[in-house]
Design a protein around this motif. Structure first.
Motif, PDB file in Angstrom:
ATOM      1  N   TYR A  11       0.920  -2.910   8.921  1.00 10.09           N
ATOM      2  CA  TYR A  11       1.804  -1.775   8.653  1.00 10.09           C
ATOM      3  C   TYR A  11       3.113  -1.969   9.413  1.00 10.09           C
ATOM      4  CZ  TYR A  11      -1.987   0.771   6.429  1.00 10.09           C
ATOM      5  OH  TYR A  11      -2.990   1.156   5.572  1.00 10.09           O
ATOM      6  N   THR A  13      -4.363  -6.829   6.835  1.00 11.67           N
ATOM      7  CA  THR A  13      -3.589  -5.637   6.490  1.00 11.67           C
ATOM      8  C   THR A  13      -2.648  -5.344   7.642  1.00 11.67           C
ATOM      9  OG1 THR A  13      -5.415  -4.714   5.204  1.00 11.67           O
ATOM     10  CG2 THR A  13      -3.686  -3.180   5.887  1.00 11.67           C
ATOM     11  N   ARG A  35      -0.992  -5.702   2.219  1.00  7.61           N
ATOM     12  CA  ARG A  35      -2.343  -6.240   2.231  1.00  7.61           C
ATOM     13  C   ARG A  35      -2.386  -7.616   1.577  1.00  7.61           C
ATOM     14  NH1 ARG A  35      -7.371  -6.372   4.529  1.00  7.61           N
ATOM     15  NH2 ARG A  35      -8.983  -6.825   2.984  1.00  7.61           N
ATOM     16  N   LEU A  57       0.862  -1.187   0.000  1.00  9.48           N
ATOM     17  CA  LEU A  57       0.000   0.000   0.000  1.00  9.48           C
ATOM     18  C   LEU A  57       0.893   1.230   0.000  1.00  9.48           C
ATOM     19  CD1 LEU A  57      -2.531  -1.179   2.744  1.00  9.48           C
ATOM     20  CD2 LEU A  57      -2.644  -1.544   0.264  1.00  9.48           C
ATOM     21  N   GLY A  92       2.441  -0.066   4.378  1.00  6.71           N
ATOM     22  CA  GLY A  92       1.385  -1.043   4.594  1.00  6.71           C
ATOM     23  C   GLY A  92       1.435  -2.172   3.587  1.00  6.71           C
TER      24      GLY A  92
END
Length: 231
Positions: free
Chosen positions: A98, A96, A88, A72, A86
């Motif tokens: 981070y 998800t 996913r 991300l 991030g």
């Protein structure tokens, strides 16, 4: 260069309690994050990049992703310094996560060899290039010695530190009342005349001068040679 430290921010992980199913490799996630952070830094023109990714807590358990983990990207985030990235996964169970890290880059930056006091000029022998590790945006940092040598220190400057545009100013070239050459260029025609400066000025400043022949006031730009150019 990639180095591992310790810390994580976990936003959302789907419930996962099975002990028999395969688990997502922490080192693989760290490698994906490090590669993405380095790619982002290179996309900004940086070289000699050093990436530190803070790995997951060993107690965190994620189902192994059966498809490539998606990174991300945050276009508003700085690519240097403390960063967050991030990742996913959708299959077999969505999660998800981070990770945090730190990105630095090495660059050759001009610095002063000795302290320079406010209002003092900077000479050619006062500046050298030094390899430095940077973790902040270089906007405003002077990277060309031609923008340093001959300039005047706006404040007291210390040695071995990057210089910013706001630290320097051009020396005064023209004093109020001084006789100057006025050059007018229009349509391929160049006319030179004498004038009187109506203020102090540095190279690049806009300056009003009085034409000594006609007594008219005109405005032009001060050149590095100390002339006033009217376009």
């Amino acid at each position: 260069m990639i180095k591992w430290l310790v810390a994580i921010t976990l936003i959302h992980v789907a419930t996962y309690t099975s002990t028999s199913a395969a688990e997502q490799s922490h080192s693989e996630l760290g490698g994906i994050a490090a590669a993405a952070l380095e790619e982002q830094a290179r996309s900004r023109g940086l070289q000699s990049i050093h990436v530190e990714v803070f790995p997951l807590d060993q107690r965190v358990s994620l189902p192994e992703c059966v498809e490539p983990v998606r990174v991300l990207k945050d276009r508003n985030q700085s690519v240097l310094g403390r960063v967050t990235i991030g990742m996913r996964c959708e299959t077999p169970e969505p999660w998800t996560i981070y990770l945090r890290g730190r990105v630095t880059s090495f660059a050759s930056i001009p610095v002063l060899t000795l302290p320079i006091n406010r209002s003092e000029p900077i000479g050619e022998g006062d500046v050298v290039f030094q390899e430095m590790e940077i973790d902040t945006d270089l906007r405003g940092v002077v990277l060309d010695t031609r923008q340093i040598i001959g300039k005047i220190a706006v404040r007291n400057l210390i040695a071995n530190e990057p210089l910013r545009q706001s630290d320097l100013k051009a020396p005064q070239l023209i004093s109020r009342g001084q006789s100057v050459n006025i050059t007018s260029r229009a349509g391929g025609l160049i006319v030179t005349m004498k004038g009187k400066a109506l203020a102090n000025a540095r190279a690049g400043d806009r300056l009003w001068v009085q034409n000594q022949s006609s007594n008219k006031r005109v405005e032009g730009e001060v050149t590095p040679e100390g002339e006033v150019l009217i376009r």
